[in-house]
Write a protein that holds these residues in place. Structure first.
Motif, PDB file in Angstrom:
ATOM      1  N   GLU A  86       0.845  -1.186   0.000  1.00 49.54           N
ATOM      2  CA  GLU A  86       0.000   0.000   0.000  1.00 49.54           C
ATOM      3  C   GLU A  86       0.883   1.240   0.000  1.00 49.54           C
ATOM      4  O   GLU A  86       1.811   1.351   0.793  1.00 49.54           O
ATOM      5  N   LEU A  87       0.595   2.167  -0.889  1.00 50.62           N
ATOM      6  CA  LEU A  87       1.267   3.459  -0.920  1.00 50.62           C
ATOM      7  C   LEU A  87       0.350   4.461  -0.231  1.00 50.62           C
ATOM      8  O   LEU A  87      -0.862   4.479  -0.506  1.00 50.62           O
ATOM      9  N   VAL A  88       0.892   5.277   0.664  1.00 52.55           N
ATOM     10  CA  VAL A  88       0.082   6.238   1.414  1.00 52.55           C
ATOM     11  C   VAL A  88       0.694   7.624   1.305  1.00 52.55           C
ATOM     12  O   VAL A  88       1.894   7.805   1.544  1.00 52.55           O
ATOM     13  N   GLN A  89      -0.134   8.596   0.950  1.00 54.33           N
ATOM     14  CA  GLN A  89       0.241  10.007   1.018  1.00 54.33           C
ATOM     15  C   GLN A  89      -0.570  10.603   2.156  1.00 54.33           C
ATOM     16  O   GLN A  89      -1.786  10.706   2.077  1.00 54.33           O
ATOM     17  N   TRP A  90       0.113  10.934   3.262  1.00 54.06           N
ATOM     18  CA  TRP A  90      -0.577  11.533   4.409  1.00 54.06           C
ATOM     19  C   TRP A  90      -0.931  12.976   4.105  1.00 54.06           C
ATOM     20  O   TRP A  90      -0.231  13.648   3.337  1.00 54.06           O
ATOM     21  N   PRO A  91      -1.971  13.502   4.746  1.00 49.47           N
ATOM     22  CA  PRO A  91      -2.273  14.935   4.593  1.00 49.47           C
ATOM     23  C   PRO A  91      -1.196  15.773   5.291  1.00 49.47           C
ATOM     24  O   PRO A  91      -0.498  15.269   6.183  1.00 49.47           O
ATOM     25  N   PRO A  92      -1.038  17.027   4.917  1.00 50.36           N
ATOM     26  CA  PRO A  92      -0.042  17.889   5.567  1.00 50.36           C
ATOM     27  C   PRO A  92      -0.249  17.909   7.083  1.00 50.36           C
ATOM     28  O   PRO A  92      -1.381  17.959   7.566  1.00 50.36           O
ATOM     29  N   GLY A  93       0.867  17.845   7.814  1.00 52.39           N
ATOM     30  CA  GLY A  93       0.814  17.909   9.260  1.00 52.39           C
ATOM     31  C   GLY A  93       0.606  16.576   9.958  1.00 52.39           C
ATOM     32  O   GLY A  93       0.683  16.495  11.180  1.00 52.39           O
ATOM     33  N   HIS A  94       0.341  15.514   9.185  1.00 51.72           N
ATOM     34  CA  HIS A  94       0.138  14.195   9.787  1.00 51.72           C
ATOM     35  C   HIS A  94       1.472  13.647  10.271  1.00 51.72           C
ATOM     36  O   HIS A  94       2.510  13.896   9.678  1.00 51.72           O
ATOM     37  N   ALA A  95       1.442  12.878  11.357  1.00 48.18           N
ATOM     38  CA  ALA A  95       2.648  12.225  11.851  1.00 48.18           C
ATOM     39  C   ALA A  95       3.209  11.289  10.772  1.00 48.18           C
ATOM     40  O   ALA A  95       2.479  10.858   9.875  1.00 48.18           O
ATOM     41  N   VAL A  96       4.491  10.954  10.881  1.00 46.33           N
ATOM     42  CA  VAL A  96       5.129  10.079   9.898  1.00 46.33           C
ATOM     43  C   VAL A  96       4.428   8.727   9.820  1.00 46.33           C
ATOM     44  O   VAL A  96       4.203   8.191   8.753  1.00 46.33           O
ATOM     45  N   GLY A  97       4.057   8.163  10.941  1.00 47.16           N
ATOM     46  CA  GLY A  97       3.363   6.878  10.967  1.00 47.16           C
ATOM     47  C   GLY A  97       1.991   7.022  11.592  1.00 47.16           C
ATOM     48  O   GLY A  97       1.511   8.121  11.838  1.00 47.16           O
ATOM     49  N   LEU A  98       1.377   5.873  11.847  1.00 45.30           N
ATOM     50  CA  LEU A  98       0.083   5.882  12.513  1.00 45.30           C
ATOM     51  C   LEU A  98       0.274   6.134  14.002  1.00 45.30           C
ATOM     52  O   LEU A  98       1.220   5.658  14.614  1.00 45.30           O
ATOM     53  N   THR A  99      -0.629   6.913  14.571  1.00 47.62           N
ATOM     54  CA  THR A  99      -0.611   7.181  16.008  1.00 47.62           C
ATOM     55  C   THR A  99      -2.010   6.992  16.560  1.00 47.62           C
ATOM     56  O   THR A  99      -2.981   6.830  15.795  1.00 47.62           O
ATOM     57  N   ALA A 100      -2.133   7.064  17.860  1.00 48.01           N
ATOM     58  CA  ALA A 100      -3.448   6.964  18.499  1.00 48.01           C
ATOM     59  C   ALA A 100      -4.381   8.052  18.005  1.00 48.01           C
ATOM     60  O   ALA A 100      -5.609   7.874  17.973  1.00 48.01           O
ATOM     61  N   ALA A 101      -3.833   9.191  17.564  1.00 45.71           N
ATOM     62  CA  ALA A 101      -4.658  10.288  17.068  1.00 45.71           C
ATOM     63  C   ALA A 101      -5.464   9.908  15.831  1.00 45.71           C
ATOM     64  O   ALA A 101      -6.506  10.493  15.548  1.00 45.71           O
ATOM     65  N   ASP A 102      -4.986   8.892  15.096  1.00 45.62           N
ATOM     66  CA  ASP A 102      -5.706   8.458  13.898  1.00 45.62           C
ATOM     67  C   ASP A 102      -7.030   7.778  14.235  1.00 45.62           C
ATOM     68  O   ASP A 102      -7.882   7.624  13.361  1.00 45.62           O
TER      69      ASP A 102
END
Length: 138
Positions: free
Chosen positions: A120-136
């Motif tokens: 899976e290729l992922v482009q995070w939105p601006p300001g998103h952490a580098v990886g997944l966090t609890a905030a997701d």
């Protein structure tokens, strides 16, 4: 604790290494003979550490290279459109990007390596952490 790398069983070490090089991975080193088979260590240019280990056991039958329980790998890209264009230019089939939340800046797409492993290729939105966090999941 943290994940060090993912080990992928592959049917052909050279074919798999060439595919991942076309994706953008660099070969860090090789172990020609280990108890698991031939190992090829890979990382992406912006990563400091090895992220993938390609494991090829020449003695294993073709059926032993699939069904290892791996669901998929995830690679973060800075710009989906540029990444998709570059991969396609290298002869890699790329699914049309889509947005899981309907936005223009959070995009995902998929590629498949020669052994059927999904990436899976992922482009995070601006300001998103580098990886997944609890905030997701907040």
């Amino acid at each position: 604790m943290r994940t060090l790398h993912i080990g992928l069983r592959v049917a052909d070490a050279d074919r798999a290494a060439a595919f991942y090089a076309a994706v953008g991975y660099e070969v860090v080193g090789r172990v020609p003979d280990s108890p698991a088979g031939q190992l090829t260590m890979l990382k992406l240019p912006d990563d400091e550490l090895v992220a993938l280990e390609l494991v090829h056991d020449p003695a294993a039958g073709a059926g032993q290279h699939r069904g290892s329980g791996l669901s998929h790998l995830v690679i973060q890209v800075d710009a989906m459109d540029l990444s998709v264009a570059a991969l396609r230019a290298r002869g890699i089939e790329v699914a049309e990007p889509r947005s899981p939340n309907g936005s223009d800046d959070f995009l995902t797409s998929w590629i498949t390596d020669p052994d059927g492993n999904r990436i899976e290729l992922v482009q995070w939105p601006p300001g998103h952490a580098v990886g997944l966090t609890a905030a997701d999941w907040a």
